[in-house]
Design a protein around this motif. Structure first.
Motif, PDB file in Angstrom:
ATOM      1  N   PHE A 180     -11.756  64.343 -31.386  1.00 14.86           N
ATOM      2  CA  PHE A 180     -10.760  64.564 -32.429  1.00 14.86           C
ATOM      3  C   PHE A 180     -11.259  65.278 -33.688  1.00 14.86           C
ATOM      4  N   PRO A 181     -12.491  65.080 -34.145  1.00 13.90           N
ATOM      5  CA  PRO A 181     -12.925  65.708 -35.395  1.00 13.90           C
ATOM      6  C   PRO A 181     -12.762  67.229 -35.461  1.00 13.90           C
ATOM      7  N   PRO A 182     -12.974  68.005 -34.383  1.00 17.96           N
ATOM      8  CA  PRO A 182     -12.806  69.455 -34.504  1.00 17.96           C
ATOM      9  C   PRO A 182     -11.399  69.881 -34.928  1.00 17.96           C
ATOM     10  N   TYR A 183     -10.404  69.037 -34.697  1.00 17.11           N
ATOM     11  CA  TYR A 183      -9.037  69.394 -35.083  1.00 17.11           C
ATOM     12  C   TYR A 183      -8.800  69.178 -36.572  1.00 17.11           C
ATOM     13  N   ARG A 184      -9.557  68.273 -37.196  1.00 17.50           N
ATOM     14  CA  ARG A 184      -9.450  68.043 -38.643  1.00 17.50           C
ATOM     15  C   ARG A 184     -10.837  67.688 -39.188  1.00 17.50           C
ATOM     16  N   PRO A 185     -11.745  68.624 -39.185  1.00 15.12           N
ATOM     17  CA  PRO A 185     -13.151  68.322 -39.547  1.00 15.12           C
ATOM     18  C   PRO A 185     -13.326  67.839 -40.977  1.00 15.12           C
ATOM     19  N   ASN A 186     -12.502  68.328 -41.896  1.00 11.67           N
ATOM     20  CA  ASN A 186     -12.645  67.888 -43.292  1.00 11.67           C
ATOM     21  C   ASN A 186     -12.276  66.419 -43.451  1.00 11.67           C
ATOM     22  N   LEU A 187     -11.387  65.926 -42.611  1.00  9.38           N
ATOM     23  CA  LEU A 187     -10.955  64.536 -42.698  1.00  9.38           C
ATOM     24  C   LEU A 187     -11.807  63.623 -41.830  1.00  9.38           C
ATOM     25  N   LEU A 188     -12.161  64.078 -40.634  1.00  5.87           N
ATOM     26  CA  LEU A 188     -12.839  63.232 -39.660  1.00  5.87           C
ATOM     27  C   LEU A 188     -14.330  63.510 -39.546  1.00  5.87           C
ATOM     28  N   GLY A 189     -14.826  64.531 -40.232  1.00  6.51           N
ATOM     29  CA  GLY A 189     -16.259  64.794 -40.241  1.00  6.51           C
ATOM     30  C   GLY A 189     -16.657  65.990 -39.403  1.00  6.51           C
TER      31      GLY A 189
END
Length: 314
Positions: A180-189
């Motif tokens: 999941f992080p690649p879809y929202r890296p700023n939020l999930l790291g």
């Protein structure tokens, strides 16, 4: 960012301070030479100075980096976010800090009851200060749900230590990488280190029970054997709901949000061996992290699944 800082503080604090209680075990256990009784002045002064410095420096850094713009005190309700994973994280943080403060006091020679009270109050002081900061922060607010979780984590430690003289039940943390992080890296790291602190899909929190402390077992039963019940969530790329995201081809990507429940064996390493109390406390610092072990998972999407060792990436 608030949660990133809190997780960083948790990891540092637990790695430095967390230890396992070793008093009043239900079965005999071999130990090394006992620690001297009475307050050990050098240790005590170092602990008090170090704790005060940790508290002051951390809050100054938080205020400088993340709480620059102050607004009138207000509250907000975030109880529905992240399938309550953040609330479980608050409880685990408070438990970890309570236990760390207690172990430092005991290591310094402070008596049992005073150490329990000090550990709990230090944890609540730190957590409550952050919540008050949140209450004056733009974009955040004082969360009653967070405070309930903070008190619950502290109460779990203090209640057991007062009532049983040991931690029959521990709170532990686990992590596995997710998609999941690649879809929202700023939020999930963006990096693994950031994801360990920010990606709730990859985090698991475990309630770890020492079997020898709760079951009528004989002296040959392994005292170190624990049974853990875990909780996590998956499919989350937003707090309350998932925003629209696209794949590399520009197609819509949707994720179903669901809860995950686990059961797994574990080991309490501080109950093994003939180490001195101080060394046992040091060994106990790793006990906040769940050891890899086979597990059963139950969720509403995949039903019942068996994982041989480490939970798979998903």
């Amino acid at each position: 960012m608030k949660y990133l800082i809190r997780r960083v503080v948790l990891m540092i604090f637990c790695c430095l301070l967390l230890g396992q209680g070793i008093r009043a075990q239900p079965l005999p256990i071999s130990t090394g030479p006992p620690e001297p009784t009475g307050i050990r002045e050098g240790r005590f002064i170092g602990v008090v100075a170090g704790t005060a410095a940790f508290y002051i420096v951390t809050l100054l850094l938080l205020k400088k980096q993340w709480y620059k713009k102050k607004v009138p005190f207000h509250s907000f309700n975030d109880n529905g976010e992240w399938l309550q994973m953040d609330k479980v994280g608050h409880a685990a943080t408070a438990y970890c800090m309570s236990r760390g403060g207690y172990e430092l006091m005991r290591w310094s020679g402070v008596n049992e009851r005073a150490s329990i009270l000090t550990g709990g109050l230090l944890a609540l002081l730190f957590q409550t200060t952050l919540e008050v900061y949140d209450g004056h922060a733009e974009g955040w607010g004082f969360s009653k749900g967070d405070m309930v979780a903070n008190v619950a984590g502290t109460a779990l430690f203090m209640g057991q230590q007062y009532g049983a003289g040991q931690q029959v039940v521990n709170l532990k943390y686990g992590f596995r990488k997710t998609i999941f992080p690649p879809y929202r890296p700023n939020l999930l790291g963006k990096t693994t280190g950031q994801q360990m602190l920010k990606d709730y899909n990859g985090q698991q929190y475990w309630l770890s029970v020492n079997l020898a402390s709760v079951l009528p077992v004989g002296p040959s039963f392994p005292r170190w054997l624990n049974l853990d019940v875990g909780y996590s969530g998956s499919g989350m790329i937003g707090g309350h709901e998932n925003p629209r995201v696209l794949d590399a081809s520009g197609n819509d990507v949707t994720f179903r949000r669901y809860r995950q429940f686990f059961i797994s064996p574990d080991a309490d390493l501080s109950r093994i061996g003939t180490f001195s109390p101080s060394l046992q406390r040091f060994i106990g610092t790793v006990q906040f992290f769940k050891l890899p072990a086979p597990s059963l998972e139950l969720n509403s999407v995949n039903g019942l699944r068996f994982h041989p060792l480490i939970l798979p990436k998903e």
